[in-house]
Design a protein around this motif. Structure first.
Motif, PDB file in Angstrom:
ATOM      1  N   LEU A  59      27.084  47.896  55.448  1.00 58.66           N
ATOM      2  CA  LEU A  59      28.051  48.096  54.366  1.00 58.66           C
ATOM      3  C   LEU A  59      27.449  48.909  53.230  1.00 58.66           C
ATOM      4  O   LEU A  59      26.236  49.082  53.133  1.00 58.66           O
ATOM      5  N   GLU A  60      28.319  49.385  52.374  1.00 58.77           N
ATOM      6  CA  GLU A  60      27.917  50.102  51.166  1.00 58.77           C
ATOM      7  C   GLU A  60      28.904  49.788  50.054  1.00 58.77           C
ATOM      8  O   GLU A  60      30.003  49.293  50.311  1.00 58.77           O
ATOM      9  N   LEU A  61      28.491  50.062  48.823  1.00 61.85           N
ATOM     10  CA  LEU A  61      29.400  49.963  47.684  1.00 61.85           C
ATOM     11  C   LEU A  61      29.861  51.368  47.333  1.00 61.85           C
ATOM     12  O   LEU A  61      29.076  52.316  47.362  1.00 61.85           O
ATOM     13  N   ARG A  62      31.133  51.486  47.004  1.00 58.20           N
ATOM     14  CA  ARG A  62      31.690  52.778  46.593  1.00 58.20           C
ATOM     15  C   ARG A  62      32.316  52.618  45.222  1.00 58.20           C
ATOM     16  O   ARG A  62      32.848  51.570  44.899  1.00 58.20           O
ATOM     17  N   ARG A  63      32.236  53.694  44.450  1.00 59.68           N
ATOM     18  CA  ARG A  63      32.907  53.698  43.149  1.00 59.68           C
ATOM     19  C   ARG A  63      33.329  55.119  42.829  1.00 59.68           C
ATOM     20  O   ARG A  63      32.777  56.073  43.357  1.00 59.68           O
ATOM     21  N   LYS A  64      34.337  55.212  41.982  1.00 62.41           N
ATOM     22  CA  LYS A  64      34.822  56.524  41.563  1.00 62.41           C
ATOM     23  C   LYS A  64      34.310  56.792  40.166  1.00 62.41           C
ATOM     24  O   LYS A  64      34.366  55.942  39.291  1.00 62.41           O
ATOM     25  N   GLU A  65      33.792  57.989  40.000  1.00 60.21           N
ATOM     26  CA  GLU A  65      33.276  58.392  38.696  1.00 60.21           C
ATOM     27  C   GLU A  65      33.561  59.873  38.501  1.00 60.21           C
ATOM     28  O   GLU A  65      33.102  60.699  39.286  1.00 60.21           O
ATOM     29  N   LYS A 118      28.775  38.940  29.825  1.00 53.09           N
ATOM     30  CA  LYS A 118      29.773  38.706  28.781  1.00 53.09           C
ATOM     31  C   LYS A 118      31.191  38.923  29.285  1.00 53.09           C
ATOM     32  O   LYS A 118      32.088  38.150  28.996  1.00 53.09           O
ATOM     33  N   SER A 119      31.403  39.998  30.052  1.00 56.58           N
ATOM     34  CA  SER A 119      32.770  40.334  30.469  1.00 56.58           C
ATOM     35  C   SER A 119      33.138  39.763  31.830  1.00 56.58           C
ATOM     36  O   SER A 119      34.278  39.909  32.261  1.00 56.58           O
ATOM     37  N   GLY A 120      32.199  39.132  32.517  1.00 55.88           N
ATOM     38  CA  GLY A 120      32.519  38.460  33.779  1.00 55.88           C
ATOM     39  C   GLY A 120      32.463  39.363  34.999  1.00 55.88           C
ATOM     40  O   GLY A 120      32.431  40.585  34.906  1.00 55.88           O
ATOM     41  N   THR A 121      32.461  38.701  36.149  1.00 59.23           N
ATOM     42  CA  THR A 121      32.480  39.376  37.443  1.00 59.23           C
ATOM     43  C   THR A 121      33.748  38.938  38.156  1.00 59.23           C
ATOM     44  O   THR A 121      34.052  37.749  38.218  1.00 59.23           O
ATOM     45  N   PHE A 122      34.466  39.907  38.697  1.00 61.38           N
ATOM     46  CA  PHE A 122      35.736  39.638  39.356  1.00 61.38           C
ATOM     47  C   PHE A 122      35.693  40.187  40.781  1.00 61.38           C
ATOM     48  O   PHE A 122      35.170  41.278  41.013  1.00 61.38           O
ATOM     49  N   VAL A 123      36.234  39.423  41.715  1.00 65.03           N
ATOM     50  CA  VAL A 123      36.406  39.887  43.087  1.00 65.03           C
ATOM     51  C   VAL A 123      37.895  39.812  43.385  1.00 65.03           C
ATOM     52  O   VAL A 123      38.496  38.737  43.278  1.00 65.03           O
ATOM     53  N   ASN A 124      38.469  40.951  43.707  1.00 70.61           N
ATOM     54  CA  ASN A 124      39.911  41.056  43.958  1.00 70.61           C
ATOM     55  C   ASN A 124      40.717  40.423  42.813  1.00 70.61           C
ATOM     56  O   ASN A 124      41.620  39.625  43.018  1.00 70.61           O
ATOM     57  N   ASP A 125      40.324  40.751  41.590  1.00 75.24           N
ATOM     58  CA  ASP A 125      40.973  40.329  40.343  1.00 75.24           C
ATOM     59  C   ASP A 125      40.886  38.830  40.047  1.00 75.24           C
ATOM     60  O   ASP A 125      41.627  38.326  39.205  1.00 75.24           O
ATOM     61  N   GLN A 126      39.991  38.111  40.695  1.00 67.21           N
ATOM     62  CA  GLN A 126      39.750  36.694  40.363  1.00 67.21           C
ATOM     63  C   GLN A 126      38.339  36.568  39.832  1.00 67.21           C
ATOM     64  O   GLN A 126      37.377  37.023  40.477  1.00 67.21           O
ATOM     65  N   ASP A 137      36.772  44.305  49.805  1.00 62.48           N
ATOM     66  CA  ASP A 137      36.825  43.595  48.522  1.00 62.48           C
ATOM     67  C   ASP A 137      36.545  44.553  47.374  1.00 62.48           C
ATOM     68  O   ASP A 137      35.705  45.449  47.468  1.00 62.48           O
ATOM     69  N   CYS A 138      37.258  44.343  46.268  1.00 67.19           N
ATOM     70  CA  CYS A 138      37.050  45.097  45.038  1.00 67.19           C
ATOM     71  C   CYS A 138      36.262  44.213  44.077  1.00 67.19           C
ATOM     72  O   CYS A 138      36.679  43.102  43.761  1.00 67.19           O
ATOM     73  N   ILE A 139      35.132  44.711  43.631  1.00 68.76           N
ATOM     74  CA  ILE A 139      34.289  43.978  42.684  1.00 68.76           C
ATOM     75  C   ILE A 139      34.416  44.682  41.344  1.00 68.76           C
ATOM     76  O   ILE A 139      34.196  45.894  41.246  1.00 68.76           O
ATOM     77  N   LYS A 145      34.663  49.394  38.572  1.00 64.89           N
ATOM     78  CA  LYS A 145      35.140  48.865  39.851  1.00 64.89           C
ATOM     79  C   LYS A 145      34.318  49.448  40.986  1.00 64.89           C
ATOM     80  O   LYS A 145      34.023  50.648  41.011  1.00 64.89           O
ATOM     81  N   LEU A 146      33.965  48.567  41.926  1.00 64.67           N
ATOM     82  CA  LEU A 146      33.251  48.969  43.136  1.00 64.67           C
ATOM     83  C   LEU A 146      33.962  48.357  44.327  1.00 64.67           C
ATOM     84  O   LEU A 146      34.523  47.268  44.221  1.00 64.67           O
ATOM     85  N   TRP A 147      33.936  49.065  45.464  1.00 63.88           N
ATOM     86  CA  TRP A 147      34.557  48.556  46.677  1.00 63.88           C
ATOM     87  C   TRP A 147      33.494  48.411  47.751  1.00 63.88           C
ATOM     88  O   TRP A 147      32.656  49.296  47.938  1.00 63.88           O
ATOM     89  N   LEU A 148      33.544  47.292  48.453  1.00 67.15           N
ATOM     90  CA  LEU A 148      32.646  47.055  49.572  1.00 67.15           C
ATOM     91  C   LEU A 148      33.294  47.652  50.815  1.00 67.15           C
ATOM     92  O   LEU A 148      34.441  47.340  51.127  1.00 67.15           O
TER      93      LEU A 148
END
Length: 157
Positions: A59-65, A118-126, A137-139, A145-148
C-alpha cells in the motif's frame, strides 16, 4: 607506471609454469566466489522486497497538493505523519501538528494512531484515537487529506 609493469613482469617471469597455473586457478576461483556472492545478495534483496510487499500489503498513501497527486510508498513498519521536518511524511499544513499521528503495520494490516494532536485524526470523517485501515480509507490530519491505496502494478517491481 612503467616501473610497476616492469617489476610485475620480472616477478612473473621468475615463476615456474606450475606456479602460473596455480595463480591463474586461484584467480578464477576467487572470481567465481565473488560472482556467487553478488548473485546471492541480489536474490536476497529480491526476496526481502517480496516479503515486505506482503507485510505492508503493498500500500501507499496518496495526497493532492497544488493540482498534482503525491504518492508516499509505505516502506517502513512505522511511519510518522506530521508537520515537523523529521516526520516520515511531512505535511506543511499549519493545521497539522508537528507530530500528528503514526502509522504501523502488523501482518499486512495498517493502523493509524493519533499522537494527541490538537486538530485530531479522522478516518472516513470519524474522529479516531486508533483505527485499523483498509485500502480506500481517507485519513484526515487537520485539513490535510491522505488516501490509503494499492501501489500501481508498474511500481511493484
Amino acid at each position: 607506471m612503467p616501473e610497476i609493469l616492469s617489476e610485475l613482469w620480472q616477478m612473473l617471469s621468475g615463476l615456474q609454469v606450475p606456479d602460473l597455473v596455480l595463480s591463474a586457478a586461484a584467480v578464477v576461483i576467487l572470481d567465481m566466489f565473488a560472482i556467487s556472492v553478488i548473485l546471492a545478495v541480489g536474490r536476497e534483496s529480491t526476496l526481502c522486497r517480496k516479503r515486505w510487499r506482503k507485510v505492508s500489503a503493498n500500500l501507499e498513501l496518496r495526497r493532492k497538493e497544488e493540482k498534482k497527486e503525491i504518492h508516499h510508498p509505505l516502506e517502513a513498519d512505522e511511519i510518522l505523519l506530521g508537520r515537523h521536518s523529521s516526520a516520515d511524511i511531512q505535511l506543511k499544513d499549519p493545521s497539522v501538528s508537528r507530530y500528528h499521528a503514526v502509522m504501523t503495520v502488523t501482518g499486512g494490516i495498517w493502523t493509524v494512531t493519533d499522537l494527541n494532536s490538537k486538530s485530531g485524526t479522522f478516518v472516513n470523517d470519524q474522529r479516531v484515537r486508533q483505527k485499523k485501515l483498509a485500502p480506500g480509507d481517507c485519513i484526515r490530519l487537520g485539513n490535510a487529506k491522505l488516501w490509503l491505496a494499492k501501489r500501481p502494478a508498474e511500481q511493484e517491481e
